[in-house]
Design an enzyme around this catalytic site. Structure first.
Site, PDB file in Angstrom:
ATOM      1  N   CYS A   9       0.856  -1.207   0.000  1.00 19.16           N
ATOM      2  CA  CYS A   9       0.000   0.000   0.000  1.00 19.16           C
ATOM      3  C   CYS A   9       0.880   1.240   0.000  1.00 19.16           C
ATOM      4  CB  CYS A   9      -0.952   0.014   1.188  1.00 19.16           C
ATOM      5  SG  CYS A   9      -1.928  -1.489   1.334  1.00 19.16           S
TER       6      CYS A   9
ATOM      7  N   GLY B 184       3.887   7.131  -2.279  1.00 21.34           N
ATOM      8  CA  GLY B 184       5.300   6.781  -2.146  1.00 21.34           C
ATOM      9  C   GLY B 184       6.120   7.610  -1.171  1.00 21.34           C
ATOM     10  N   GLY B 185       5.474   8.455  -0.374  1.00 23.79           N
ATOM     11  CA  GLY B 185       6.216   9.279   0.593  1.00 23.79           C
ATOM     12  C   GLY B 185       7.068   8.412   1.513  1.00 23.79           C
TER      13      GLY B 185
ATOM     14  N   CYS C 249      -3.639   6.294   9.014  1.00 20.85           N
ATOM     15  CA  CYS C 249      -3.828   7.707   9.384  1.00 20.85           C
ATOM     16  C   CYS C 249      -5.246   7.847   9.934  1.00 20.85           C
ATOM     17  CB  CYS C 249      -3.552   8.650   8.221  1.00 20.85           C
ATOM     18  SG  CYS C 249      -4.522   8.345   6.755  1.00 20.85           S
TER      19      CYS C 249
END
Ligand SMILES: C[S@@+](CC[C@H](N)C(=O)[O-])C[C@H]1O[C@@H](n2cnc3c(N)ncnc32)[C@H](O)[C@@H]1O
Length: 437
Positions: free
Chosen positions: A258, A262-263, A380
């Site tokens: 997941c 791409g951070g 989050c």
């Protein structure tokens, strides 16, 4: 006819609230219609209306006998746009009213010109009277209006955080700060801070755990020193805890399940450039393309896989991983301050299916982990069902799994960061180890 920003804002809010579209889709979709200099204003109005939606709806209800319905809905949202500007923005009142009234033409609703004008004028009178009588918001009829959140969500937050729920809801109403991630494979944090100061970019705070830098104010990324070479990235300090907690070592085979956009993939590679391999997986190939863009800007590489994490049989070659980051799809209730549309897009009924999807992905991803390896579960979200309860149930069922104790947990099952804590987004982390049999 010049484009009217208020008309576009009303249409965007209408699309989000009535049609279930996201701000992230709608604002870029409409941005080609407006000049670059107006983008900030459009964004501020749309985000503001969605932050204060129940309160604005209640005000319109007080000022009108019957709400505008059906084809008149875009004019209803125009009233919300008008009231938001008068109440919360620093635009001179006469300009806010005249521009909002003029927007009726762009919405092909010239016949509502007088009505919009009359309602906004009545609102100004009402606001003046309330100020004079010092009547505050004490008389609001429900918590949803008082706190500007859906009732189902307020109840869940009250239940989960009986001491902190008001602080959580208040933090969700704040405008978020801009946090930077320094690419530590290019610069030390101390050196990059110096280049920021030389560029006259103020640093408001530094997160001692991750080294994330909070800027004094939002800044165009192109003004950040060496941004195009990957020296820094924009990422909230809460999200910057992932790579540190995963703690990849030289020679590790790493899976970022997941991964898009791409951070965290990039951050892991910046902190541990000598891992053996990085596989970045996501079900959404359009979002996966953004992982590639981010990797390229920073000069990194990874193997990208577009596949369902809940069905490894399709893509997995059979080599287990040393470290896995599972940044699971979630309710995103920790990032409401960045995406106020989440309050209206997310429904109470979504939570159960998200919990079940997370359970499924966690179970399948676990089978890809080497004995002795570690998996970092992240969301989050601030809802225990997706976080501590999810992990508790997993540990009860999965005999070869154990929770790695971290000081951040403070005796809880995992680290729940609440929105606004150290000015971070709401996030959850739990680090698990696969026992050696
Ligand atoms: C929270 S975001 C990931 C953010 C990312 N880790 C980062 O730091 O940039 C969750 C991602 O899960 C992906 N996703 C949702 N369901 C999935 C599935 N069944 N398999 C793989 N990816 C999935 C979504 O496309 C989304 O990109």
């Amino acid at each position: 006819m010049p484009v009217n920003i208020r008309a576009i804002a009303a249409q965007i809010c209408f699309s989000v609230v009535d049609k279930g579209r996201s701000l992230a889709e709608e604002i870029p979709h409409n941005s080609s219609r407006i000049a670059a200099k107006d983008k900030g204003l459009l964004q501020e109005i749309c985000y503001g209306v969605l932050r204060y939606l129940p309160e604005l709806e209640y005000t319109v209800q007080q000022l009108m006998d019957k709400p505008l319905k059906g084809k008149q809905r875009s004019c209803h949202f125009l009233l919300l746009v008008g009231i938001y500007q008068l109440k919360y923005m620093r635009i001179p009142d006469h300009a806010a009213v005249s521009e909002t009234v003029a927007a009726t033409s762009s919405l092909k609703a010239k016949h509502f010109k007088n009505l919009v004008n009359a309602i906004l004028r009545s609102f100004q009178r009402m606001q003046k009277e309330q100020k004079e009588s010092e009547e505050a918001s004490n008389h609001l009829p429900s918590d949803a209006i008082k706190y500007n959140h859906p009732s189902w969500f307020i109840k869940k937050v009250q239940l989960a955080y009986p001491e902190q729920w008001q602080g959580v809801l208040a933090a969700n109403q704040e405008k978020p700060p801009m946090w930077l991630r320094v690419n530590q494979s290019q610069n030390t944090i101390t050196d990059y801070k110096k280049t920021l100061i030389d560029a006259e970019i103020a640093i408001a705070a530094e997160d001692p755990l991750s080294g994330a830098l909070k800027l004094g104010q939002a800044t165009d990324v192109n003004k950040l020193p060496d941004f195009s070479e990957g020296a820094a990235s924009v990422q909230d300090a809460a999200a910057q805890q992932a790579a540190r907690l995963l703690d990849c070592q030289s020679g590790d085979k790493v899976l970022d399940s997941c991964a898009a956009p791409g951070g965290k993939t990039c951050h892991i590679l910046e902190l541990a450039p000598d891992i053996e391999s990085m596989t970045a997986l996501d079900i959404d190939d359009k979002r996966l393309a953004r992982v590639q863009e981010n990797l390229e800007r920073i000069g990194l590489s990874a193997e990208l896989v577009a596949a369902d994490a809940a069905d490894p049989s399709i893509w997995w070659q059979g080599d287990q991983f040393d470290r896995i980051l599972l940044d699971a799809p979630c309710s995103a209730t920790g990032v409401i301050r960045r995406h106020p549309d989440i309050k209206w897009l997310r429904k109470a009924s979504d939570i159960e299916s998200l919990v079940s999807l997370q359970r499924d992905i966690l179970k399948k991803t676990w089978s890809l982990l080497k004995p002795g390896g570690t998996l970092l579960y992240a969301t989050c979200s601030i809802l225990p069902a997706e976080n501590s309860e999810q992990i508790k149930a997993f540990l009860a069922e999965q005999e070869d799994a154990e929770l790695i104790d971290l000081p951040e947990y403070q005796g809880n099952i995992g680290w729940q960061i609440l929105p606004g804590e150290q000015d971070m987004d709401g996030f959850y982390y739990a680090k698990l180890r696969k026992k050696l049999s």
